[in-house]
Design a protein around this motif. Structure first.
Motif, PDB file in Angstrom:
ATOM      1  N   ASN A  58       0.839  -1.192   0.000  1.00 36.07           N
ATOM      2  CA  ASN A  58       0.000   0.000   0.000  1.00 36.07           C
ATOM      3  C   ASN A  58       0.880   1.251   0.000  1.00 36.07           C
ATOM      4  O   ASN A  58       2.108   1.166  -0.112  1.00 36.07           O
ATOM      5  CB  ASN A  58      -0.976  -0.015   1.191  1.00 36.07           C
ATOM      6  CG  ASN A  58      -0.256  -0.106   2.540  1.00 36.07           C
ATOM      7  OD1 ASN A  58       0.809   0.470   2.726  1.00 36.07           O
ATOM      8  ND2 ASN A  58      -0.850  -0.825   3.480  1.00 36.07           N
TER       9      ASN A  58
ATOM     10  N   TYR B 164      -7.355   3.963   5.410  1.00 38.39           N
ATOM     11  CA  TYR B 164      -6.675   3.268   6.505  1.00 38.39           C
ATOM     12  C   TYR B 164      -7.522   3.290   7.781  1.00 38.39           C
ATOM     13  O   TYR B 164      -8.387   4.166   7.972  1.00 38.39           O
ATOM     14  CB  TYR B 164      -5.318   3.916   6.790  1.00 38.39           C
ATOM     15  CG  TYR B 164      -4.287   3.658   5.717  1.00 38.39           C
ATOM     16  CD1 TYR B 164      -3.517   2.502   5.728  1.00 38.39           C
ATOM     17  CD2 TYR B 164      -4.085   4.580   4.683  1.00 38.39           C
ATOM     18  CE1 TYR B 164      -2.574   2.264   4.740  1.00 38.39           C
ATOM     19  CE2 TYR B 164      -3.146   4.351   3.693  1.00 38.39           C
ATOM     20  CZ  TYR B 164      -2.395   3.187   3.724  1.00 38.39           C
ATOM     21  OH  TYR B 164      -1.472   2.957   2.734  1.00 38.39           O
TER      22      TYR B 164
ATOM     23  N   LEU C 159      -4.572   9.868   5.634  1.00 35.33           N
ATOM     24  CA  LEU C 159      -4.625   8.418   5.787  1.00 35.33           C
ATOM     25  C   LEU C 159      -6.071   7.928   5.925  1.00 35.33           C
ATOM     26  O   LEU C 159      -6.424   6.866   5.406  1.00 35.33           O
ATOM     27  CB  LEU C 159      -3.796   7.996   6.999  1.00 35.33           C
ATOM     28  CG  LEU C 159      -2.292   8.267   6.867  1.00 35.33           C
ATOM     29  CD1 LEU C 159      -1.559   7.880   8.143  1.00 35.33           C
ATOM     30  CD2 LEU C 159      -1.707   7.513   5.678  1.00 35.33           C
TER      31      LEU C 159
ATOM     32  N   PRO D 213      -5.321  -0.967   2.636  1.00 28.20           N
ATOM     33  CA  PRO D 213      -5.462   0.121   3.610  1.00 28.20           C
ATOM     34  C   PRO D 213      -6.499  -0.148   4.688  1.00 28.20           C
ATOM     35  O   PRO D 213      -6.237   0.112   5.877  1.00 28.20           O
ATOM     36  CB  PRO D 213      -5.844   1.320   2.735  1.00 28.20           C
ATOM     37  CG  PRO D 213      -5.170   1.044   1.443  1.00 28.20           C
ATOM     38  CD  PRO D 213      -5.296  -0.439   1.255  1.00 28.20           C
ATOM     39  N   HIS D 214      -7.680  -0.663   4.337  1.00 25.40           N
ATOM     40  CA  HIS D 214      -8.720  -0.852   5.338  1.00 25.40           C
ATOM     41  C   HIS D 214      -8.364  -1.940   6.357  1.00 25.40           C
ATOM     42  O   HIS D 214      -8.964  -2.020   7.421  1.00 25.40           O
ATOM     43  CB  HIS D 214     -10.062  -1.157   4.668  1.00 25.40           C
ATOM     44  CG  HIS D 214     -10.149  -2.525   4.066  1.00 25.40           C
ATOM     45  ND1 HIS D 214      -9.646  -2.834   2.808  1.00 25.40           N
ATOM     46  CD2 HIS D 214     -10.666  -3.692   4.560  1.00 25.40           C
ATOM     47  CE1 HIS D 214      -9.854  -4.107   2.544  1.00 25.40           C
ATOM     48  NE2 HIS D 214     -10.475  -4.654   3.580  1.00 25.40           N
TER      49      HIS D 214
ATOM     50  N   THR E 280      -5.182  -2.121   7.478  1.00 24.80           N
ATOM     51  CA  THR E 280      -3.944  -1.600   8.063  1.00 24.80           C
ATOM     52  C   THR E 280      -4.273  -0.560   9.129  1.00 24.80           C
ATOM     53  O   THR E 280      -4.819   0.506   8.818  1.00 24.80           O
ATOM     54  CB  THR E 280      -3.055  -0.966   6.984  1.00 24.80           C
ATOM     55  OG1 THR E 280      -2.793  -1.916   5.955  1.00 24.80           O
ATOM     56  CG2 THR E 280      -1.748  -0.487   7.579  1.00 24.80           C
ATOM     57  N   ARG E 281      -3.952  -0.872  10.371  1.00 24.29           N
ATOM     58  CA  ARG E 281      -4.207   0.087  11.457  1.00 24.29           C
ATOM     59  C   ARG E 281      -3.007   1.017  11.606  1.00 24.29           C
ATOM     60  O   ARG E 281      -1.866   0.567  11.766  1.00 24.29           O
ATOM     61  CB  ARG E 281      -4.471  -0.636  12.766  1.00 24.29           C
ATOM     62  CG  ARG E 281      -4.604   0.324  13.957  1.00 24.29           C
ATOM     63  CD  ARG E 281      -5.213  -0.330  15.167  1.00 24.29           C
ATOM     64  NE  ARG E 281      -6.624  -0.638  14.926  1.00 24.29           N
ATOM     65  CZ  ARG E 281      -7.413  -1.242  15.808  1.00 24.29           C
ATOM     66  NH1 ARG E 281      -6.926  -1.604  16.992  1.00 24.29           N
ATOM     67  NH2 ARG E 281      -8.674  -1.480  15.518  1.00 24.29           N
ATOM     68  N   VAL E 282      -3.295   2.307  11.572  1.00 24.03           N
ATOM     69  CA  VAL E 282      -2.255   3.324  11.707  1.00 24.03           C
ATOM     70  C   VAL E 282      -2.566   4.188  12.925  1.00 24.03           C
ATOM     71  O   VAL E 282      -3.635   4.810  12.991  1.00 24.03           O
ATOM     72  CB  VAL E 282      -2.176   4.223  10.457  1.00 24.03           C
ATOM     73  CG1 VAL E 282      -1.031   5.228  10.610  1.00 24.03           C
ATOM     74  CG2 VAL E 282      -2.010   3.392   9.196  1.00 24.03           C
TER      75      VAL E 282
END
Length: 382
Positions: free
Chosen positions: A2, A37, A32, A10-11, A13-15
Motif C-alpha cells: 500500500n 486506513y 490516511l 489500507p482498510h 492496516t491500522r495506523v
C-alpha cells in the motif's frame, strides 16, 4: 504494497497517528483516513497544560489537546489522550535543565523523540495492534536494498526535520512512517483546508515547546532554584571583564546581553560550569573545525571507520562537508569540518549525512562533547 509500504490493504492496516494538535499531524490523520486506513489518533499531554492553554506556538498541551480532539471528531476517527507529563518531565525537562547548568546547549526535541514519542508512544501503538505509527514530521523514509528503512531529508528544505530524528533506532524507523516527507508546507496547508480541518491556519509550534516566550532560564530557575550561581565574565586570557548571575543565561556564540563596555564586539566562546565563568572573545575565536561526539547512534550501519560525510551542527544550517573517524571501542566519533563553523556548543547534536545533497540520507549522529578549538582557547587562558 500500500502507500505506506505495508503488505495489507489500507482498510486492513491500522495506523496510529501522533496528533499534537497542529496542522501537520492533523493532515497526516486526514490523508490516511481519506485513503481508507484504519486510523487511530493519540495525543500526548506532556507538560503544564494550564499555562500553555492559550499560548501561541504551544505543542501537546492545553488548547492543542482540544484542537486534536476536534480534528478527530471531524475525521470520524477514535482519539485518545495519554498523560505523559511525568515521563516528559523526567526524560526531557529535567535533562534540559541539567544540561544548561553544565554549560551545554541541549536540543530537547531530540530527547523527546528518542525517549517519549519513538519509545513510549511507539510501544503504545504496538499495544493497540497497529501496523505502523505515523507522525507529522517533515522527513522521508524509504526501503533500503539490504532491508529495513533509511531516513532522508524532506522534499521541503525549509521544513526538513531530519536533524531532530537522528537518534531514532533502525527498529523504530522500520515501524514509523512520515507521510509529509514528500510534501511542501504550503501543500499541507492547502490539504488542511480541503479536508475541512479547524487547524488549517494554526501557527506552527516552536522548537522548545515547554519554554514560554523562549525564556528557558526562567524554566531552569523554577526547576533548580539553588543551582545557578554568579560568576565572572572573562576574556580568553582570563582577565575579568564583568560579572554575571548564572551561566544558564548565556549560550556559545551569544553577543547581545553581555553588558560589557569594551569598545569591540565580544561573543560567548565557552561556558565553564565548574568555575561559573563565561569566557568571551572576538568572533574568530568561535571557529571550530574538530568535534568529538558521544552517544553516537547509527541508522545506516555498519558505517566505515574513516569516511567523507556531510554534517549539521545546528538545525538551521545546511549539511556541510566533513570527514568522519570512528573509535568503535570507545563508542565515539570525531568530525573534522572542511570549513570551520561558528557557535558550536557542547550539548548540541551533530547529525551525519551521506552527502550534502537536498535529499541526503541520514547516517546517524551524536551529542557534541568536545570542541578542540575551544579547548585550545582554554589552554591559552591557563
Amino acid at each position: 504494497m500500500n502507500s505506506l509500504d505495508l503488505p495489507k490493504a489500507p482498510h486492513e492496516t491500522r495506523v496510529v497517528v501522533a496528533m499534537s494538535g497542529g496542522v501537520d499531524s492533523s493532515v497526516v490523520a486526514g490523508l490516511l483516513k481519506r485513503q481508507g486506513y484504519d486510523v487511530v489518533g493519540i495525543t500526548l499531554q506532556l507538560y503544564d497544560h494550564g499555562a500553555a492553554t492559550h499560548r501561541k506556538g504551544a505543542c501537546c498541551a492545553g488548547q492543542d489537546i482540544h484542537d486534536a480532539r476536534r480534528v478527530a471528531e471531524t475525521l470520524g476517527i477514535p482519539h485518545y489522550v495519554l498523560d505523559y507529563e511525568d515521563r516528559f518531565r523526567e526524560s526531557v525537562i529535567d535533562r534540559f535543565a541539567e544540561s544548561y547548568l553544565a554549560g551545554e546547549t541541549p536540543i530537547p526535541c531530540v530527547e523527546c523523540n528518542r525517549s517519549i514519542k519513538f519509545r513510549d508512544l511507539l510501544a503504545t501503538a504496538r499495544d493497540l495492534d497497529a501496523d505502523t505509527l505515523a507522525t507529522g514530521h517533515y522527513v522521508a523514509s524509504r526501503p533500503l536494498p539490504q532491508g529495513g528503512r533509511g531516513l532522508y531529508r524532506a522534499l521541503d528544505p525549509a521544513r526538513d526535520q531530519s536533524y531532530f530524528l537522528y537518534a531514532t533506532t533502525a527498529e523504530q524507523l522500520a515501524f514509523l512512517r512520515f507521510p509529509l516527507g514528500e510534501l511542501p508546507k504550503d501543500e499541507t496547508r492547502r490539504l488542511a483546508h480541503e479536508l475541512g480541518l479547524s487547524v488549517a491556519q494554526k501557527a506552527d509550534s516552536q522548537d522548545i515547546c515547554f519554554v514560554p516566550q523562549g525564556r528557558y532560564a526562567d524554566v531552569i530557575a523554577r526547576l533548580r532554584p539553588d543551582a545557578a550561581r554568579a560568576g565572572d565574565i572573562v576574556d580568553l586570557s582570563g582577565r575579568v571583564l564583568g560579572r554575571h548571575d548564572g551561566i544558564v543565561h548565556y549560550t556559545v556564540g551569544q553577543r547581545r546581553g553581555l553588558r560589557l563596555a569594551i569598545g569591540e564586539p565580544l561573543y560567548v566562546v565557552r561556558l565553564e560550569a565548574d568555575t561559573a565563568r563565561v569566557v568571551v572573545g572576538p568572533r574568530e575565536a568561535l571557529a571550530t573545525s574538530r568535534i568529538r561526539l558521544t552517544d553516537v547512534n547509527w541508522l545506516a550501519g555498519p558505517v566505515q571507520a574513516d569516511l567523507p560525510v556531510a554534517v549539521r551542527v545546528r538545525s538551521t544550517r545546511e549539511p556541510r562537508a566533513a570527514h568522519l573517524t570512528l573509535d568503535a571501542e570507545a563508542g565515539t566519533a570525531e568530525i573534522v569540518l572542511a570549513t570551520p563553523e561558528d557557535g558550536v556548543s557542547p550539548g548540541q547534536a551533530c547529525v551525519i549525512y551521506a552527502d550534502d545533497g537536498p535529499r541526503a540520507q541520514v547516517l546517524g549522529g551524536g551529542t557534541i562533547r568536545r570542541i578542540d578549538a575551544l579547548q585550545a582557547g582554554a589552554a591559552e587562558a591557563a
